[in-house]
Design a protein around this motif. Structure first.
Motif, PDB file in Angstrom:
ATOM      1  N   ASP A 106      33.239  27.075  24.524  1.00  0.00           N
ATOM      2  CA  ASP A 106      33.388  26.054  23.485  1.00  0.00           C
ATOM      3  C   ASP A 106      32.950  24.685  23.976  1.00  0.00           C
ATOM      4  OD1 ASP A 106      34.404  28.028  21.854  1.00  0.00           O
ATOM      5  OD2 ASP A 106      36.511  27.447  22.126  1.00  0.00           O
ATOM      6  N   ALA A 107      33.053  24.451  25.301  1.00  0.00           N
ATOM      7  CA  ALA A 107      32.652  23.159  25.873  1.00  0.00           C
ATOM      8  C   ALA A 107      31.142  23.047  26.057  1.00  0.00           C
ATOM      9  CB  ALA A 107      33.352  22.946  27.217  1.00  0.00           C
ATOM     10  N   GLY A 108      30.433  24.167  25.895  1.00  0.00           N
ATOM     11  CA  GLY A 108      28.980  24.115  25.961  1.00  0.00           C
ATOM     12  C   GLY A 108      28.338  24.938  27.051  1.00  0.00           C
ATOM     13  N   LEU A 109      29.145  25.647  27.861  1.00  0.00           N
ATOM     14  CA  LEU A 109      28.579  26.513  28.902  1.00  0.00           C
ATOM     15  C   LEU A 109      28.072  27.808  28.262  1.00  0.00           C
ATOM     16  CD1 LEU A 109      28.282  26.565  32.048  1.00  0.00           C
ATOM     17  CD2 LEU A 109      30.335  27.979  32.074  1.00  0.00           C
ATOM     18  N   ARG A 110      26.878  28.220  28.626  1.00  0.00           N
ATOM     19  CA  ARG A 110      26.309  29.441  28.062  1.00  0.00           C
ATOM     20  C   ARG A 110      25.912  30.465  29.118  1.00  0.00           C
ATOM     21  NH1 ARG A 110      28.503  27.591  24.581  1.00  0.00           N
ATOM     22  NH2 ARG A 110      27.866  27.132  22.442  1.00  0.00           N
ATOM     23  N   ARG A 111      25.689  29.999  30.353  1.00  0.00           N
ATOM     24  CA  ARG A 111      25.243  30.906  31.415  1.00  0.00           C
ATOM     25  C   ARG A 111      26.287  30.923  32.520  1.00  0.00           C
ATOM     26  NH1 ARG A 111      21.085  31.234  34.292  1.00  0.00           N
ATOM     27  NH2 ARG A 111      20.797  29.063  34.888  1.00  0.00           N
ATOM     28  N   ILE A 112      26.567  32.115  33.028  1.00  0.00           N
ATOM     29  CA  ILE A 112      27.593  32.235  34.061  1.00  0.00           C
ATOM     30  C   ILE A 112      27.218  33.342  35.041  1.00  0.00           C
ATOM     31  CG2 ILE A 112      29.074  33.917  32.857  1.00  0.00           C
ATOM     32  CD1 ILE A 112      31.444  31.998  33.673  1.00  0.00           C
ATOM     33  N   ASN A 113      27.474  33.100  36.310  1.00  0.00           N
ATOM     34  CA  ASN A 113      27.313  34.101  37.369  1.00  0.00           C
ATOM     35  C   ASN A 113      28.684  34.435  37.925  1.00  0.00           C
ATOM     36  OD1 ASN A 113      24.622  32.988  37.079  1.00  0.00           O
ATOM     37  ND2 ASN A 113      24.111  33.904  39.050  1.00  0.00           N
ATOM     38  N   ILE A 114      28.968  35.718  38.047  1.00  0.00           N
ATOM     39  CA  ILE A 114      30.277  36.167  38.531  1.00  0.00           C
ATOM     40  C   ILE A 114      30.070  37.044  39.759  1.00  0.00           C
ATOM     41  CG2 ILE A 114      32.408  37.363  37.922  1.00  0.00           C
ATOM     42  CD1 ILE A 114      31.427  36.948  34.912  1.00  0.00           C
ATOM     43  N   SER A 115      30.791  36.764  40.814  1.00  0.00           N
ATOM     44  CA  SER A 115      30.681  37.570  42.028  1.00  0.00           C
ATOM     45  C   SER A 115      31.376  38.906  41.825  1.00  0.00           C
ATOM     46  CB  SER A 115      31.314  36.828  43.209  1.00  0.00           C
ATOM     47  OG  SER A 115      30.614  35.625  43.467  1.00  0.00           O
ATOM     48  N   LEU A 116      30.650  39.977  42.055  1.00  0.00           N
ATOM     49  CA  LEU A 116      31.222  41.323  41.962  1.00  0.00           C
ATOM     50  C   LEU A 116      30.568  42.166  43.051  1.00  0.00           C
ATOM     51  CD1 LEU A 116      33.137  43.209  40.306  1.00  0.00           C
ATOM     52  CD2 LEU A 116      31.081  44.025  39.141  1.00  0.00           C
ATOM     53  N   ASP A 117      31.170  42.178  44.222  1.00  0.00           N
ATOM     54  CA  ASP A 117      30.548  42.814  45.384  1.00  0.00           C
ATOM     55  C   ASP A 117      30.875  44.295  45.514  1.00  0.00           C
ATOM     56  OD1 ASP A 117      29.280  40.426  46.482  1.00  0.00           O
ATOM     57  OD2 ASP A 117      31.317  39.734  46.830  1.00  0.00           O
ATOM     58  N   SER A 118      31.756  44.795  44.670  1.00  0.00           N
ATOM     59  CA  SER A 118      32.086  46.221  44.728  1.00  0.00           C
ATOM     60  C   SER A 118      32.736  46.666  43.432  1.00  0.00           C
ATOM     61  CB  SER A 118      33.038  46.497  45.901  1.00  0.00           C
ATOM     62  OG  SER A 118      33.423  47.861  45.912  1.00  0.00           O
ATOM     63  N   LEU A 119      32.488  47.920  43.076  1.00  0.00           N
ATOM     64  CA  LEU A 119      33.169  48.541  41.935  1.00  0.00           C
ATOM     65  C   LEU A 119      34.377  49.351  42.384  1.00  0.00           C
ATOM     66  CD1 LEU A 119      30.036  49.704  39.924  1.00  0.00           C
ATOM     67  CD2 LEU A 119      31.590  47.821  39.363  1.00  0.00           C
ATOM     68  N   GLU A 120      34.580  49.442  43.687  1.00  0.00           N
ATOM     69  CA  GLU A 120      35.730  50.148  44.244  1.00  0.00           C
ATOM     70  C   GLU A 120      36.831  49.132  44.551  1.00  0.00           C
ATOM     71  OE1 GLU A 120      36.042  53.342  44.589  1.00  0.00           O
ATOM     72  OE2 GLU A 120      33.995  53.904  44.028  1.00  0.00           O
ATOM     73  N   PRO A 121      37.973  49.204  43.873  1.00  0.00           N
ATOM     74  CA  PRO A 121      39.022  48.204  44.088  1.00  0.00           C
ATOM     75  C   PRO A 121      39.406  48.006  45.554  1.00  0.00           C
ATOM     76  CG  PRO A 121      39.531  49.503  42.151  1.00  0.00           C
ATOM     77  CD  PRO A 121      38.328  50.135  42.780  1.00  0.00           C
ATOM     78  N   GLU A 122      39.488  49.092  46.316  1.00  0.00           N
ATOM     79  CA  GLU A 122      39.890  48.957  47.717  1.00  0.00           C
ATOM     80  C   GLU A 122      38.838  48.187  48.518  1.00  0.00           C
ATOM     81  OE1 GLU A 122      41.115  51.777  51.545  1.00  0.00           O
ATOM     82  OE2 GLU A 122      41.021  52.633  49.531  1.00  0.00           O
ATOM     83  N   THR A 123      37.566  48.512  48.308  1.00  0.00           N
ATOM     84  CA  THR A 123      36.489  47.807  48.999  1.00  0.00           C
ATOM     85  C   THR A 123      36.428  46.357  48.553  1.00  0.00           C
ATOM     86  OG1 THR A 123      35.203  49.837  49.155  1.00  0.00           O
ATOM     87  CG2 THR A 123      34.012  47.773  49.450  1.00  0.00           C
ATOM     88  N   PHE A 124      36.565  46.147  47.256  1.00  0.00           N
ATOM     89  CA  PHE A 124      36.540  44.797  46.708  1.00  0.00           C
ATOM     90  C   PHE A 124      37.628  43.929  47.334  1.00  0.00           C
ATOM     91  CE2 PHE A 124      37.979  41.596  43.702  1.00  0.00           C
ATOM     92  CZ  PHE A 124      36.801  41.006  43.279  1.00  0.00           C
ATOM     93  N   ASP A 125      38.840  44.474  47.385  1.00  0.00           N
ATOM     94  CA  ASP A 125      39.956  43.700  47.926  1.00  0.00           C
ATOM     95  C   ASP A 125      39.776  43.405  49.413  1.00  0.00           C
ATOM     96  OD1 ASP A 125      41.332  43.482  45.509  1.00  0.00           O
ATOM     97  OD2 ASP A 125      42.293  45.426  45.771  1.00  0.00           O
ATOM     98  N   LYS A 126      39.141  44.325  50.113  1.00  0.00           N
ATOM     99  CA  LYS A 126      38.856  44.078  51.533  1.00  0.00           C
ATOM    100  C   LYS A 126      37.849  42.946  51.672  1.00  0.00           C
ATOM    101  CE  LYS A 126      37.049  46.290  55.717  1.00  0.00           C
ATOM    102  NZ  LYS A 126      36.465  47.533  56.293  1.00  0.00           N
ATOM    103  N   ILE A 127      36.815  42.944  50.835  1.00  0.00           N
ATOM    104  CA  ILE A 127      35.782  41.913  50.915  1.00  0.00           C
ATOM    105  C   ILE A 127      36.354  40.537  50.591  1.00  0.00           C
ATOM    106  CG2 ILE A 127      33.660  41.048  49.837  1.00  0.00           C
ATOM    107  CD1 ILE A 127      32.813  43.989  49.472  1.00  0.00           C
ATOM    108  N   VAL A 128      37.189  40.449  49.551  1.00  0.00           N
ATOM    109  CA  VAL A 128      37.686  39.132  49.120  1.00  0.00           C
ATOM    110  C   VAL A 128      38.937  38.695  49.868  1.00  0.00           C
ATOM    111  CG1 VAL A 128      36.712  39.520  46.828  1.00  0.00           C
ATOM    112  CG2 VAL A 128      39.146  39.956  47.206  1.00  0.00           C
ATOM    113  N   GLY A 129      39.399  39.526  50.793  1.00  0.00           N
ATOM    114  CA  GLY A 129      40.551  39.137  51.592  1.00  0.00           C
ATOM    115  C   GLY A 129      41.867  39.215  50.841  1.00  0.00           C
TER     116      GLY A 129
END
Length: 328
Positions: A106-129
């Motif tokens: 609503d504030a005017g942002l239209r493009r966004i990048n989201i970090s997603l380094d894994s689709l495996e929750p266990e691996t993801f949680d290890k990567i993000v600490g």
């Protein structure tokens, strides 16, 4: 050399994740004190009176984690409403996105990048600490919310690390097939966690493309982004696949960006600490914005030499700031 018109703006150096490629577990981070951060007004003054007049028209908000900044939505609105702004985007870890996606849109942002380094929750949680409760689901919900709200393009950033998440390249690439999502594979760099980099190394983008090509085929895409990614597409896919190959390929000649840290330092090159200017201190000491504009123009003229002639001096791992402090 491309026209340098793209500014990455770190709103805050703090983050609610501690990603392996961003900072080592052993690192003691000296976060910027609140009084040393650029204020809302200082940032807008620099944009309106220094950066825009010398030709910057494309802006990306980063961190740390930008959504931890209490004024993130207001800054989005202010920058989006500048008549000279041609493009505004944000890079986020997505953890707070389910709460804030609609307000940002609503504030005017239209493009966004989201970090997603894994689709495996266990691996993801290890990567993000993550310690304790898993954070994967909340990030996935943030991605889904941003998609429903209407962010387009919606990009997913993947830092590929050998022996950590490189076995998921095909699964992550498949996200681009049925949805208008754009997956960006980024080569692991020796900034932020040189120890892990030394242990793991990096995988050339060409090897990732070969994996994907062997599975589905791969064609060059007609879609071009604002950055250095080489963009491809699985035949028939709705989204695209981008490869940012800063280790295997020098793309300095295509670099169109500078980086402004949360405490007001302008940095002309991610891989090189040469040439930085402390704009915040100068502004607070009463240096005119006209003088700051002249200093920035001089730095812009030097940027090709900083990128090319001295770039190897910045690839030793001897950085004074982590990736989270630089803003990526």
């Amino acid at each position: 050399m491309n026209q340098v018109d793209y500014l990455r703006i770190s709103l805050i150096d703090r983050c609610n994740f501690r990603c392996q490629y961003c900072m080592p577990d052993s690192a003691e981070i000296d976060y910027i004190l609140r009084q040393d951060l650029l204020t809302h007004q200082e940032l807008l003054t620099l944009l309106r009176e220094v950066f825009i007049p010398v030709g910057f028209t494309r802006f990306r908000l980063t961190g740390g984690e930008p959504l931890l900044h209490p004024g993130a939505v207001e800054l989005v609105r202010a920058i989006a409403n500048q008549p000279e702004t041609k493009d505004l985007s944000m890079t986020t870890n997505g953890f707070l996105l389910s709460q804030k996606a609609q307000a940002l849109y609503d504030a005017g942002l239209r493009r966004i990048n989201i970090s997603l380094d894994s689709l495996e929750p266990e691996t993801f949680d290890k990567i993000v600490g993550s310690r304790g409760r898993s954070r994967w689901l909340q990030v996935w919900e943030g991605i889904q919310t941003a998609y429903r709200v209407g962010f387009d393009p919606l990009k997913l950033n993947v830092v590929v690390m050998p022996g950590v998440n490189d076995g998921e390249v095909l699964d992550l690439a498949a996200l681009s097939i049925d949805r208008h999502w754009h997956v960006r594979f980024i080569e692991f760099m020796p900034i932020g966690n040189n120890e892990l980099f030394g242990d793991r190394g990096w995988i050339p983008s060409a090897e990732l493309r070969q994996q994907i090509r062997a599975r589905w085929g791969l064609t060059e895409s007609q879609v071009c982004g604002n950055g250095p990614a080489d963009v491809f597409q699985i035949p028939g896919a709705k989204g695209t696949l981008g490869f940012i190959s800063q280790m295997s390929e020098c793309f300095c000649d295509r670099c169109n960006r500078m980086r402004l840290s949360a405490d007001g330092w302008i940095r002309p090159c991610l891989l090189n600490e040469s040439g930085q200017i402390d704009l915040k201190t100068a502004l607070r000491e009463g240096v005119s914005t006209l003088e700051l504009r002249d200093r920035l123009s001089e730095l812009l003229a030097l940027k090709p030499e900083i990128n090319f002639k001295e770039r190897n001096s910045g690839a030793t791992g001897a950085y004074t700031r982590t990736m989270s402090q630089i803003g990526g």
